[in-house]
Design an enzyme around this catalytic site. Sequence first.
Site, PDB file in Angstrom:
ATOM      1  N   HIS A  31      27.928 -14.991  66.293  1.00 37.01           N
ATOM      2  CA  HIS A  31      27.709 -13.673  66.917  1.00 37.01           C
ATOM      3  C   HIS A  31      28.088 -13.661  68.399  1.00 37.01           C
ATOM      4  CE1 HIS A  31      25.678 -12.301  63.296  1.00 37.01           C
ATOM      5  NE2 HIS A  31      24.919 -13.368  63.339  1.00 37.01           N
ATOM      6  N   ARG A  37      25.620  -5.297  83.152  1.00 32.87           N
ATOM      7  CA  ARG A  37      26.197  -6.312  84.038  1.00 32.87           C
ATOM      8  C   ARG A  37      27.708  -6.321  83.871  1.00 32.87           C
ATOM      9  NH1 ARG A  37      27.623  -9.853  80.112  1.00 32.87           N
ATOM     10  NH2 ARG A  37      26.205 -10.108  78.352  1.00 32.87           N
TER      11      ARG A  37
END
Length: 501
Positions: free
Chosen positions: A237, A294
């Site tokens: 993932h 971010r």
Amino acid sequence: MPPIRKILIANRGEIALRIMRTAREMNIGTVAVFSEADRTSPHVRYADEAVYIGPPPSSESYLNIDKILKICEDLHVDAVHPGYGFLSENAAFAERVRKAGLIFIGPSPESIEIMGSKLAAKQAAAKYDIPMVPGTADAIGDRAEAKRIAAEIGYPILIKASAGGGGKGMRVVESAEEFDAQMDRAVSEAQAAFGDGSVFIEKYITSPKHVEIQVLGDHHGNIIHLFERECSIQRRHQKVVEEAPSISVTPEIREEMGRCAVDVARSCGYYGAGTVEFIMDANRNFYFLEMNTRLQVEHPVTEMITGVDLVKEMIQIAEGKPLSIRQGDLNIHGHAIEIRVYAEDASNHFLPDIGTLHTYVKPDGNGVRVDDGFEQGMEIPIYYDPMIAKLITYGEDRQTAIRKMIRAIDEYLITGVQTTLPFCRFVMRHEAFVNGSFDTNFVATHFHPDSLSTNTDHEVAGLAALISAFLSDSSAESKRVQNEDESMRKSKWRSRRLAMR
């Protein structure tokens, strides 16, 4: 807000260097922090000032908020850039920076907190009619009710941790019989990884693509998107190959997905750089996944196709300036691909392969960019993510970018550790990647460790030739010195033997 004169980069390696380079172009001073493991790292030498922050474990160095803020005070720092990872999505850190009278180069603590919870993010985005994957709207409190909902939306389903990411606390449930066991595992893993065992369930999209949209927002309410990135080639993932734009996104989908991303950002009053992630099914229906508050690892591919320096925009936004670009100013130019060069052995389940970079020679040439934080002779520390570098190629179209990437991979010379370079070369040449039919199951569907063995002889021969050429200038001198050393060693050994008689 006053102009920023000095930035402390609360990070390490390639992202610290990336931020420092833009800061230098803007005539802004930089402060690096480093752990004992990073004492000789390039980002330490590049910074205008560098301060030792602690032992190698991140809990004693890069995550030590008190030390970071004390350094800011001692060196009269104006602002802090967190990079990605470590403290970059820590709302408490952003709040501490703000309370210390410093500028946090990123979003508000409130935005970080909302989007740091997948459930809170979904609730905020729901106000703007963003498409969502069918599932529970809240954390699971009643397991019997959760089972009923799972049966209603249909198996397979996905159990996901509300906090965190990186695939932790995530379990696929194929049938009702597996529900309890997988739920227990997901809760336990989420609690261990994030200190929060809250989980929810979603319909599992069996063959999804992972597509994300880069957004920028300022303090004046302006929010724009900078198109999409395709991030479907993953292991565990976590992304390994990213590109922009996506081969699967039509102009119509791009416009709608971009609008949704801007609305997600608006739902939490977002400013700074952020990424809104979506999954897309086989019918090109897309659904909101989460928002990363971010700068992303893969931000260079967006920079390459738009010409926008995202770090510069982040700094200017933090200074209170309005966005320097508007949505109508942006166009997609060419195609960019990024691979993450990890110190991992793809033939052994992508396990980390920590060691010393005995040989480290980067590729170069037109359309090739390398963002890294290592040099030949350095060790890959066991304490941090094993990424060595990001290799980015750019071309006028996708085929050109792929060809450049294959050439750059072949020229990237690394010995001493196993890397993901052979795997990425396999991806670039695979029919499913070339024709765009790949999805997030690429590794499980197409890759087997034996897939790399067919190129082994060619790669070893090529590697040997490159090493030979690289060392040719010094080989004669090296042999002369070795012969002299060996002669001296034998002479001393004979002398010792004679003395012992």
